[in-house]
Scaffold this motif. Structure first.
Motif, PDB file in Angstrom:
ATOM      1  N   TYR A   1       0.816  -1.228   0.000  1.00 28.71           N
ATOM      2  CA  TYR A   1       0.000   0.000   0.000  1.00 28.71           C
ATOM      3  C   TYR A   1       0.847   1.275   0.000  1.00 28.71           C
ATOM      4  O   TYR A   1       0.347   2.368   0.270  1.00 28.71           O
ATOM      5  CB  TYR A   1      -0.968  -0.019   1.189  1.00 28.71           C
ATOM      6  N   GLY A   2       2.137   1.146  -0.298  1.00 33.45           N
ATOM      7  CA  GLY A   2       2.994   2.326  -0.507  1.00 33.45           C
ATOM      8  C   GLY A   2       3.504   3.003   0.754  1.00 33.45           C
ATOM      9  O   GLY A   2       3.936   4.155   0.701  1.00 33.45           O
ATOM     10  N   PHE A   3       3.490   2.311   1.878  1.00 37.15           N
ATOM     11  CA  PHE A   3       4.046   2.903   3.117  1.00 37.15           C
ATOM     12  C   PHE A   3       5.499   2.450   3.296  1.00 37.15           C
ATOM     13  O   PHE A   3       5.944   1.489   2.657  1.00 37.15           O
ATOM     14  CB  PHE A   3       3.203   2.477   4.330  1.00 37.15           C
ATOM     15  N   ASN A   4       6.214   3.161   4.158  1.00 35.01           N
ATOM     16  CA  ASN A   4       7.593   2.770   4.439  1.00 35.01           C
ATOM     17  C   ASN A   4       7.628   1.400   5.102  1.00 35.01           C
ATOM     18  O   ASN A   4       6.752   1.073   5.904  1.00 35.01           O
ATOM     19  CB  ASN A   4       8.257   3.777   5.383  1.00 35.01           C
ATOM     20  N   VAL A   5       8.639   0.635   4.755  1.00 32.60           N
ATOM     21  CA  VAL A   5       8.777  -0.700   5.353  1.00 32.60           C
ATOM     22  C   VAL A   5       9.845  -0.616   6.444  1.00 32.60           C
ATOM     23  O   VAL A   5      10.967  -0.191   6.182  1.00 32.60           O
ATOM     24  CB  VAL A   5       9.192  -1.732   4.284  1.00 32.60           C
ATOM     25  N   PHE A   6       9.482  -0.971   7.667  1.00 33.65           N
ATOM     26  CA  PHE A   6      10.448  -0.841   8.766  1.00 33.65           C
ATOM     27  C   PHE A   6      11.530  -1.926   8.711  1.00 33.65           C
ATOM     28  O   PHE A   6      11.307  -3.030   8.230  1.00 33.65           O
ATOM     29  CB  PHE A   6       9.742  -0.818  10.139  1.00 33.65           C
ATOM     30  N   THR A   7      12.675  -1.542   9.226  1.00 30.36           N
ATOM     31  CA  THR A   7      13.865  -2.397   9.183  1.00 30.36           C
ATOM     32  C   THR A   7      13.670  -3.686   9.986  1.00 30.36           C
ATOM     33  O   THR A   7      12.994  -3.672  11.013  1.00 30.36           O
ATOM     34  CB  THR A   7      15.043  -1.604   9.803  1.00 30.36           C
ATOM     35  N   THR A   8      14.279  -4.756   9.522  1.00 26.82           N
ATOM     36  CA  THR A   8      14.183  -6.011  10.280  1.00 26.82           C
ATOM     37  C   THR A   8      15.085  -5.904  11.517  1.00 26.82           C
ATOM     38  O   THR A   8      16.041  -5.122  11.538  1.00 26.82           O
ATOM     39  CB  THR A   8      14.660  -7.225   9.452  1.00 26.82           C
ATOM     40  N   TYR A   9      14.782  -6.717  12.509  1.00 27.93           N
ATOM     41  CA  TYR A   9      15.571  -6.680  13.742  1.00 27.93           C
ATOM     42  C   TYR A   9      17.034  -7.047  13.443  1.00 27.93           C
ATOM     43  O   TYR A   9      17.964  -6.465  13.994  1.00 27.93           O
ATOM     44  CB  TYR A   9      14.969  -7.632  14.783  1.00 27.93           C
ATOM     45  N   LYS A  10      17.215  -8.003  12.531  1.00 26.77           N
ATOM     46  CA  LYS A  10      18.562  -8.468  12.177  1.00 26.77           C
ATOM     47  C   LYS A  10      19.386  -7.296  11.600  1.00 26.77           C
ATOM     48  O   LYS A  10      20.543  -7.094  11.963  1.00 26.77           O
ATOM     49  CB  LYS A  10      18.426  -9.585  11.145  1.00 26.77           C
ATOM     50  N   GLU A  11      18.748  -6.539  10.721  1.00 22.22           N
ATOM     51  CA  GLU A  11      19.458  -5.391  10.106  1.00 22.22           C
ATOM     52  C   GLU A  11      19.771  -4.329  11.162  1.00 22.22           C
ATOM     53  O   GLU A  11      20.840  -3.733  11.176  1.00 22.22           O
ATOM     54  CB  GLU A  11      18.602  -4.769   8.996  1.00 22.22           C
ATOM     55  N   LEU A  12      18.794  -4.123  12.020  1.00 19.51           N
ATOM     56  CA  LEU A  12      18.949  -3.120  13.082  1.00 19.51           C
ATOM     57  C   LEU A  12      20.140  -3.484  13.980  1.00 19.51           C
ATOM     58  O   LEU A  12      20.975  -2.644  14.321  1.00 19.51           O
ATOM     59  CB  LEU A  12      17.650  -3.101  13.907  1.00 19.51           C
TER      60      LEU A  12
END
Ligand code: SF4
Length: 427
Positions: free
Chosen positions: A314-325
């Motif tokens: 739906y075109g919203f920002n995708v939050f970072t995965t915990y692993k990436e964080l």
């Protein structure tokens, strides 16, 4: 009045009898999340209420019943409980309070004893205190986090995180003033109802429900051509989310023409599970617990991946995965620094910079050593790596003036707007 029972160490217990008679008071912290906790508890047979009072009396009672070198969140939580109990015409003998206990090295582990001490001073020592923790601390016969309740609490946190993101991403750009708030209230009615569904339903991720919410927010008429500075709020968990703790920072920033980004609460929970794994691997401990924490992280991330896909759709920002964080903080701060928000706080600042929001307010409560190290203490290092980042630490001290905070925030916003005009790239 229920009979008061104590454990062998003289600790007042929340008994099975109290479960049916008592109201459990929850101190306010995260406005998007905590009402779902109330519904999770009510649907499991408890009576519960989030305290919403935010006026000076709360601070006054907190100062009166806690030591003056205690951290601001602990003081405000104590103040909210005592102020509510004193101010409301309620049967004080049918009230219990609930609080989380992290089991880590900071005062978040000692809230329970601090509240107990304050209640004794206020002649309220007959009020039971329920500790919610994942490390087997204080147990109560009348309160148990059953599997159903755990599932509901996880979904409650996911819902809160989702609404916080959708609201903050949409409201600054809405064409019809107030539409985001109307939609927020509307979706809340069916999100609240979710918790009363038959128990077997809560074991499945409510994918359709989440999609319905995201889709509804995507229908709000927005004008994304308007350029607004993105400002992230990080810091100690209480002052980061609590309007009482941070003088309603989210609203202030929105009124100043910014898009606010507040990191997800669930990352904090994953971080605490991860910290327990770190401790077990480093110092020894239960292998069963280690695998239980690992399973929980995977389980929650698996569910969050479904939300990520829907946000993208739906075109919203995708939050970072915990692993990436987790990876982001490498080279900046060690994983062993997990007191308070620890390395997560540093990682959240880096995540904001990487996602195009280099303007950051790092909220620091008075009396909080761990987050001064992982927050304020890391800013110099982060700025060295990302010279165009615009980070300001703000101290939240109930005896300091709001004007001082506002001056520093406004200066940061002025820089953010100037950088936006110049079209600066920060990473
Ligand atoms: S992290 Fe800081 S503010 Fe929060 S409970 Fe611990 S010492 Fe207090």
């Amino acid at each position: 009045m229920a009979t008061l029972k104590y454990d062998k160490d003289g600790r007042l217990l929340f008994t099975k009898e109290m479960k049916h008679d008592y109201k459990i008071l929850i101190p306010a912290m995260a406005p998007y999340h905590f009402e779902y906790f109330v519904h999770s508890l009510k649907s499991e047979g408890y009576d519960a209420e989030v305290i919403k009072t935010t006026d000076f009396d709360v601070i006054h009672e907190g100062m009166k019943y806690s030591h003056n070198d205690i951290c601001v969140p602990a003081m405000l939580v104590i103040g909210q409980f005592i102020d509510y109990i004193k101010r409301h015409n309620i049967d004080k003998h049918k009230i219990a309070v609930i609080i989380t206990q992290t089991g880590g090295g900071c005062r978040a582990s000692n809230y329970v004893s601090l509240i107990r001490k304050a209640f004794k001073k206020a002649n309220l020592e007959f009020i039971p205190i329920i500790s919610v923790n994942a490390v087997g601390l204080e147990k109560n016969p009348g309160f148990r986090v059953s599997l159903t309740l755990l599932m509901k609490l996880i979904t409650a946190l996911m819902m809160g995180d989702l609404l916080m993101q959708l609201y903050n991403e949409t409201a600054p750009y809405e064409k019809n003033k107030g539409e985001t708030e109307v939609v927020y209230q509307e979706v809340n009615t069916y999100l609240n109802a979710y918790f009363y569904k038959p128990a077997r339903r809560v074991f499945y991720h409510p994918k359709k429900l989440f999609e319905r919410v995201i889709k509804r927010f995507s229908q709000i008429d927005v004008d994304k051509r308007v350029k607004k500075p993105k400002v992230g709020i990080v810091g100690e968990i209480y002052v980061k989310y609590s309007p009482l703790g941070n003088n309603d920072l989210e609203k202030t920033l929105r009124n100043e023409g910014c898009e606010v980004i507040t990191p997800n609460i669930l990352d904090f929970f994953l971080y605490t599970f991860d910290s327990s794994i770190y401790d077990i691997e480093t110092y020894g401990g239960s292998t069963i617990s280690k695998y239980a924490y690992k399973f929980l992280i995977k389980f929650i991330e698996h569910r969050r991946n479904k939300v990520r896909k829907q946000l993208k759709k739906y075109g919203f920002n995708v939050f970072t995965t915990y692993k990436e964080l987790r990876k982001l903080s490498e080279g900046f701060i060690k994983k062993g620094m997990h007191v308070g928000e620890g390395w997560l706080l540093t990682a959240e600042m880096l995540e904001l910079i990487h996602s195009g929001a280099p303007n950051i307010i790092c909220t620091q409560p008075f009396g909080c050593l761990p987050n001064h190290i992982a927050g304020k203490g890391m800013i110099k290092k982060i700025k060295k790596a990302y010279p165009k980042s615009n980070i300001v630490p703000i101290d939240y001290d109930t005896s300091a003036t709001e004007i001082n905070q506002m001056n520093r925030i406004k200066l940061m916003i002025t820089n953010a707007k100037r950088n936006l005009t110049k079209g600066d790239k920060n990473v």
